[in-house]
Design a protein around this motif. Structure first.
Motif, mmCIF file in Angstrom:
data_model
loop_
_atom_site.group_PDB
_atom_site.id
_atom_site.type_symbol
_atom_site.label_atom_id
_atom_site.label_comp_id
_atom_site.label_asym_id
_atom_site.label_seq_id
_atom_site.Cartn_x
_atom_site.Cartn_y
_atom_site.Cartn_z
ATOM 1 N N ALA A 62 -20.180 4.198 13.957
ATOM 2 C CA ALA A 62 -18.935 3.503 13.624
ATOM 3 C C ALA A 62 -18.730 3.477 12.113
ATOM 4 N N SER A 63 -17.483 3.428 11.712
ATOM 5 C CA SER A 63 -17.216 3.357 10.281
ATOM 6 C C SER A 63 -16.827 1.933 9.931
ATOM 7 N N ILE A 64 -17.010 1.589 8.680
ATOM 8 C CA ILE A 64 -16.760 0.207 8.253
ATOM 9 C C ILE A 64 -15.451 0.142 7.463
ATOM 10 N N TYR A 65 -14.630 -0.796 7.868
ATOM 11 C CA TYR A 65 -13.357 -1.033 7.192
ATOM 12 C C TYR A 65 -13.640 -1.825 5.927
ATOM 13 N N ASN A 66 -13.386 -1.195 4.805
ATOM 14 C CA ASN A 66 -13.710 -1.839 3.537
ATOM 15 C C ASN A 66 -12.435 -1.929 2.698
ATOM 16 N N VAL A 67 -11.895 -3.121 2.633
ATOM 17 C CA VAL A 67 -10.592 -3.270 2.004
ATOM 18 C C VAL A 67 -10.652 -2.980 0.495
ATOM 19 N N ASP A 68 -11.831 -3.179 -0.124
ATOM 20 C CA ASP A 68 -11.958 -2.872 -1.556
ATOM 21 C C ASP A 68 -11.742 -1.390 -1.802
ATOM 22 N N LYS A 69 -12.229 -0.598 -0.872
ATOM 23 C CA LYS A 69 -12.065 0.850 -0.988
ATOM 24 C C LYS A 69 -10.577 1.218 -0.872
ATOM 25 N N TYR A 94 0.836 -1.209 0.000
ATOM 26 C CA TYR A 94 0.000 0.000 0.000
ATOM 27 C C TYR A 94 0.863 1.248 0.000
ATOM 28 N N MET A 95 0.376 2.259 -0.694
ATOM 29 C CA MET A 95 1.067 3.545 -0.724
ATOM 30 C C MET A 95 0.620 4.329 0.516
ATOM 31 N N PRO A 96 1.529 5.052 1.144
ATOM 32 C CA PRO A 96 1.121 5.812 2.333
ATOM 33 C C PRO A 96 -0.018 6.795 2.042
ATOM 34 N N GLU A 97 0.013 7.409 0.868
ATOM 35 C CA GLU A 97 -1.058 8.373 0.517
ATOM 36 C C GLU A 97 -2.418 7.688 0.523
ATOM 37 N N ALA A 98 -2.430 6.438 -0.002
ATOM 38 C CA ALA A 98 -3.704 5.714 -0.080
ATOM 39 C C ALA A 98 -4.199 5.368 1.314
ATOM 40 N N LEU A 99 -3.279 4.950 2.165
ATOM 41 C CA LEU A 99 -3.677 4.562 3.519
ATOM 42 C C LEU A 99 -4.222 5.774 4.284
ATOM 43 N N LEU A 100 -3.546 6.906 4.155
ATOM 44 C CA LEU A 100 -4.012 8.111 4.862
ATOM 45 C C LEU A 100 -5.366 8.559 4.316
ATOM 46 N N ASN A 101 -5.493 8.527 3.000
ATOM 47 C CA ASN A 101 -6.761 8.914 2.384
ATOM 48 C C ASN A 101 -7.893 7.997 2.866
ATOM 49 N N PHE A 102 -7.573 6.716 2.928
ATOM 50 C CA PHE A 102 -8.551 5.725 3.405
ATOM 51 C C PHE A 102 -8.939 6.024 4.855
ATOM 52 N N LEU A 103 -7.928 6.276 5.686
ATOM 53 C CA LEU A 103 -8.198 6.484 7.113
ATOM 54 C C LEU A 103 -8.967 7.779 7.369
ATOM 55 N N VAL A 104 -8.640 8.825 6.618
ATOM 56 C CA VAL A 104 -9.329 10.092 6.890
ATOM 57 C C VAL A 104 -10.803 9.983 6.501
ATOM 58 N N ARG A 105 -11.080 9.164 5.487
ATOM 59 C CA ARG A 105 -12.474 9.017 5.051
ATOM 60 C C ARG A 105 -13.280 8.043 5.909
ATOM 61 N N LEU A 106 -12.622 7.339 6.801
ATOM 62 C CA LEU A 106 -13.364 6.443 7.704
ATOM 63 C C LEU A 106 -14.123 7.312 8.699
ATOM 64 N N GLY A 107 -15.356 7.603 8.367
ATOM 65 C CA GLY A 107 -16.164 8.368 9.311
ATOM 66 C C GLY A 107 -16.120 9.867 9.114
ATOM 67 N N LEU A 123 -8.326 2.995 -3.737
ATOM 68 C CA LEU A 123 -7.525 4.200 -3.514
ATOM 69 C C LEU A 123 -6.057 3.940 -3.854
ATOM 70 N N ASN A 124 -5.595 2.760 -3.467
ATOM 71 C CA ASN A 124 -4.193 2.440 -3.717
ATOM 72 C C ASN A 124 -3.913 2.416 -5.222
ATOM 73 N N ALA A 125 -4.817 1.776 -5.964
ATOM 74 C CA ALA A 125 -4.648 1.730 -7.422
ATOM 75 C C ALA A 125 -4.657 3.154 -7.971
ATOM 76 N N HIS A 126 -5.524 3.973 -7.437
ATOM 77 C CA HIS A 126 -5.598 5.363 -7.887
ATOM 78 C C HIS A 126 -4.259 6.082 -7.661
ATOM 79 N N TYR A 127 -3.708 5.913 -6.471
ATOM 80 C CA TYR A 127 -2.458 6.631 -6.177
ATOM 81 C C TYR A 127 -1.283 6.074 -6.972
ATOM 82 N N ILE A 128 -1.286 4.774 -7.234
ATOM 83 C CA ILE A 128 -0.203 4.211 -8.052
ATOM 84 C C ILE A 128 -0.303 4.781 -9.466
ATOM 85 N N LYS A 129 -1.515 4.766 -9.996
ATOM 86 C CA LYS A 129 -1.743 5.238 -11.363
ATOM 87 C C LYS A 129 -1.336 6.704 -11.514
ATOM 88 N N ASN A 130 -1.550 7.468 -10.478
ATOM 89 C CA ASN A 130 -1.290 8.899 -10.575
ATOM 90 C C ASN A 130 0.069 9.330 -10.026
#
Ligand code: GLU
Length: 462
Positions: free
Chosen positions: A295-302, A255-268, A306-313
């Motif tokens: 509560a927010s739901i951990y969705n690994v597909d999301k 995972y790219m750090p940007e994707a993980l942070l983006n994922f975490l900030v959007r949790l909730g 995001l990770n694919a998005h950050y790699i692509k960009n």
């Protein structure tokens, strides 16, 4: 000035839920031009706090979070806690309790038998007599025993408790003098000037106790934000079984750090319907009062999306640097740009990207049976041989479009469809049916290697 903190207990790694509260605290401090401090809650001295701090700093570094100033270790602050305990004793706001273990269990049993809440009954609150022998007294704080305790929570709104339902004169120092959890958290938050406490709502029930300490010492209360937990898809609190909990395991998984942070900030937390947030945007836009109450739901597909998005960009340069961490060095590869342009659309994570690279730049040593059966029919070898000859006779070829042009010319000359050459060519060049566009593959492996691979395949598959 806004001062926030992250206050992990040492575990030796940074938990994904911990990173989320750290991120939210960090963002709010940065948005306000304030400070974000790190405090290791290592009052349990059996755990190695240095190692834990190192693991946290390593994870922070990977994702790009920075804490301000030195790390505070609770284990180094015994004198400070002792000073405040003494102060509370001197002021009569705390007292020594000589209740023995047996007395305590007797009290509990009676309360349980009477279906009452188990709580300390205050028997030493106003004790002035001679203390019993052989007991190391604990120190209890005088808590309000009636009335309402109100938390004006930044996320949950007004949360109120009845003192008699949740409080008793709780212990602030044990028999050996060591201070207790809720006491030191309150002392440290106050002395470190924390203005906003952003933490998991599993701490909500601790807050009234911490407020009692604030009140007793006349400290100004911080603003509390109790962030709902992260749940798995079954609605249960996220656990190890749901995947990695250690932040650095996400790096290992690609995972790219940007994707993980983006994922975490959007949790909730949301901002309109925006999904993609750069780190800068998060620092500008995040506001804890917009965090969801549920509560927010951990969705690994999301996360994967995001990770694919950050790699692509990502720039090819940045990807090449990151790939080092996954054991691939393509900095010196002269077709790096074409290679990464062709592959970065296809990888969900850095590990996949790293694995795709040798599948193109290394000559295949085997050919997938099924693919061969499907592709090598009829005139396939004749077509491939003609194409290899064409390439050998061609002038300079560099770009994918140059190779495309050669293919176009071959299909025109032989009066065949593209499919007739595409499938066998793919198997010859890559050994299998999948992979990026053939024009790009040929431009990456170059003009000499392309006919070589074709000829190899033709002789191996004849
Ligand atoms: N040390 C606590 C934990 O790791 C957090 C304390 C707090 O945020 O108040 O769960």
């Amino acid at each position: 000035m806004v001062v926030t903190r992250f206050a992990p207990s040492p575990t030796g790694y940074l938990h994904i839920g911990g990173l989320r509260t750290a991120l939210l605290s960090y963002l709010w401090a940065r948005r306000n031009g304030g400070k974000f401090v790190l405090r290791i809650e290592d009052t349990d001295k059996s755990r190695n706090s240095e190692e834990a701090a190192k693991a946290i700093v390593e994870a922070f570094k990977w994702v790009g979070l920075e804490h301000d100033g030195e790390i505070t270790y609770q284990s180094e602050r015994d004198e400070i806690y002792a000073k405040y305990i003494k102060h509370l004793l001197d002021e009569g706001k705390a007292y020594r309790c000589y209740m023995s273990k047996d007395e305590l269990s007797e009290l509990r049993e009676t309360q349980m038998a009477n279906k009452e809440r188990t709580r300390y009954d205050g028997r030493y609150r106003d004790f002035t007599g001679t203390p019993p022998e052989g007991i190391e007294p604990v120190i209890r704080i005088k808590a309000p025993l009636t009335g309402e305790i109100v938390i004006d929570d930044g996320i949950k709104g007004r949360v109120s408790f009845q003192a008699e339902d949740i409080l008793d004169d709780f212990i602030i120092a044990r028999g050996d003098g060591s201070p207790t959890y809720n006491f030191v958290v309150a002392i440290d938050d106050a002395l470190m000037g924390i203005t906003e406490v952003i933490r998991g709502d599993d701490h909500l029930s601790n807050t009234p106790k911490q407020m009692v300490v604030y009140e007793a010492l006349g400290f100004k209360l911080p603003k509390y934000y109790h962030v709902p937990m992260i749940h798995n898809s079954n609605g249960k609190k996220l656990s190890k079984r749901d995947g990695a909990t250690d932040v650095m395991a996400y790096k290992e998984m690609g995972y790219m750090p940007e994707a993980l942070l983006n994922f975490l900030v959007r949790l909730g937390w949301s901002y309109g319907d925006q999904e993609i947030f750069s780190f800068n945007e998060m620092r500008e836009l995040f506001d804890p009062s917009n965090i969801n109450k549920s509560a927010s739901i951990y969705n690994v597909d999301k996360l994967d999306w995001l990770n694919a998005h950050y790699i692509k960009n990502s720039s090819n340069e940045a990807l090449a640097t990151l790939l080092h961490e996954y054991g691939v060095d393509i900095h010196g590869h002269d077709k790096k740009e074409i290679l990464l342009d062709a592959l970065k659309e296809r990888a969900k994570n850095m590990k996949e990207l790293a694995a795709l690279i040798p599948s193109i730049i290394e000559t295949p040593t085997a050919y997938d049976d099924k693919a061969v059966k499907k592709a090598f029919k009829g005139e396939a070898t004749a077509i491939l041989t003609a194409f290899a000859q064409k390439l050998e006779g061609a002038a300079e070829l560099h770009l994918p479009s140059d190779y495309h042009h050669e293919m176009e010319s071959l299909v025109a000359e032989m009066e065949i469809g593209f499919g007739k050459i595409g499938m066998p060519l793919r198997v010859a060049l890559l050994g299998e049916m999948s992979g990026p566009g053939l024009d790009s593959v040929m431009a990456i492996i170059c003009k000499d290697e392309t006919p070589r691979r074709i000829n190899n395949a033709v002789s191996a598959l004849l």
